[in-house]
Design a protein around this motif. Structure first.
Motif, PDB file in Angstrom:
ATOM      1  N   UNK A   1       0.823  -1.207   0.000  1.00  0.00           N
ATOM      2  CA  UNK A   1       0.000   0.000   0.000  1.00  0.00           C
ATOM      3  C   UNK A   1       0.861   1.263   0.000  1.00  0.00           C
ATOM      4  N   UNK A   2       1.820   1.322   0.904  1.00  0.00           N
ATOM      5  CA  UNK A   2       2.708   2.485   0.975  1.00  0.00           C
ATOM      6  C   UNK A   2       3.856   2.367  -0.018  1.00  0.00           C
ATOM      7  N   UNK A   3       4.549   1.229   0.012  1.00  0.00           N
ATOM      8  CA  UNK A   3       5.759   1.075  -0.794  1.00  0.00           C
ATOM      9  C   UNK A   3       5.517   1.209  -2.280  1.00  0.00           C
ATOM     10  N   UNK A   4       4.473   0.554  -2.792  1.00  0.00           N
ATOM     11  CA  UNK A   4       4.220   0.610  -4.233  1.00  0.00           C
ATOM     12  C   UNK A   4       3.779   1.997  -4.682  1.00  0.00           C
ATOM     13  N   UNK A   5       3.049   2.711  -3.840  1.00  0.00           N
ATOM     14  CA  UNK A   5       2.656   4.069  -4.223  1.00  0.00           C
ATOM     15  C   UNK A   5       3.868   5.003  -4.266  1.00  0.00           C
TER      16      UNK A   5
END
Length: 247
Positions: A155-159
């Motif tokens: 959720x955080x890393x890919x964004x």
């Protein structure tokens, strides 16, 4: 903006901001490092699904670290990507939440549109290969632990990687002012689709379409990344709950 001290980084910093080869190399190095790590360690995992997933997560964390290093070399900060860790007022939090719901709904519609487009080509929608998460089925503690990890890595890393980093870096590559953001969103969406190759042709198109929506709103909402992180988290939650209940 205060730039990190150390004259040794200045020539590299200058090249990263002005030399197209260095800009492309910056992206290639980050993705090459992750792919090398994955394909070097996955054979060691054998049939251990937890170990396999840990390797993929580690690769994403390595990418985040390399993004952070590149920011420091450039004399930039997370805030240049729209990543702020300050507190929100209740009104701001409510606005972010409502916008994230809109992005979530439209991203899911785009995902479904990918199915509609690919169905005549690949046949009935194929199931994405989510076997790496089979270990959470009927295991509530592992489900919660995995969900927490997914929020951070996916959720955080890919964004951060596929929206903030890629869109900002691609838009700096000398395209015309009119087209640079559009090209950046499209290319970042294509890359986002390709990294989901394990989901098959339909999965890549579905996630690519989803990436288009997320990339559009990243720019439309003035790079407020937390809106996208929340929207992505809703999708990840649905996926993980489905995997948990599949047992």
């Amino acid at each position: 903006m205060n730039e990190p001290s150390g004259s040794s980084t200045s020539p590299i910093r200058s090249q990263l901001k002005s030399n197209l080869g260095f800009k492309i190399g910056e992206i290639v190095i980050i993705f090459f490092a992750a792919l090398t790590l994955i394909y070097s360690l996955l054979p060691l995992a054998g049939e251990n699904l937890v170990f396999q997933q840990a390797i993929v997560w580690t690769a994403n964390i390595v990418m985040l670290c390399l993004v952070w290093i590149s920011l420091n070399i450039r004399g930039e900060h997370w805030s240049d990507f729209g990543i702020n860790f300050g507190t929100f007022s209740a009104k701001q939090a409510g606005t972010v939440f409502l916008k994230s719901l809109l992005v979530f709904v439209l991203a899911m519609i785009a995902f479904a549109l990918g199915s509609v487009i690919m169905a005549p080509i690949t046949g009935i929608p194929e199931s994405a290969d989510m076997s790496n998460y089979a270990y959470i089925q009927d295991n509530f503690p592992l489900f919660l632990l995995t969900l927490f990890g997914v929020y951070i890595v996916s959720s955080f890393g890919e964004e951060v990687i596929y929206r903030a980093f890629l869109i900002n870096r691609i838009s700096e590559m000398g395209f015309s002012e009119k087209w640079k953001n559009r090209i950046a969103v499209i290319l970042s969406a294509i890359i986002f689709g390709l990294i989901h190759y394990e989901w098959g042709p339909m999965g890549m198109v579905q996630t690519g379409f989803m990436g288009l929506v997320l990339g559009y709103f990243y720019l439309h909402y003035d790079r407020k990344i937390w809106i996208l992180v929340l929207a992505h988290a809703y999708m990840d939650t649905i996926l993980m709950v489905q995997m948990y209940l599949a047992g």
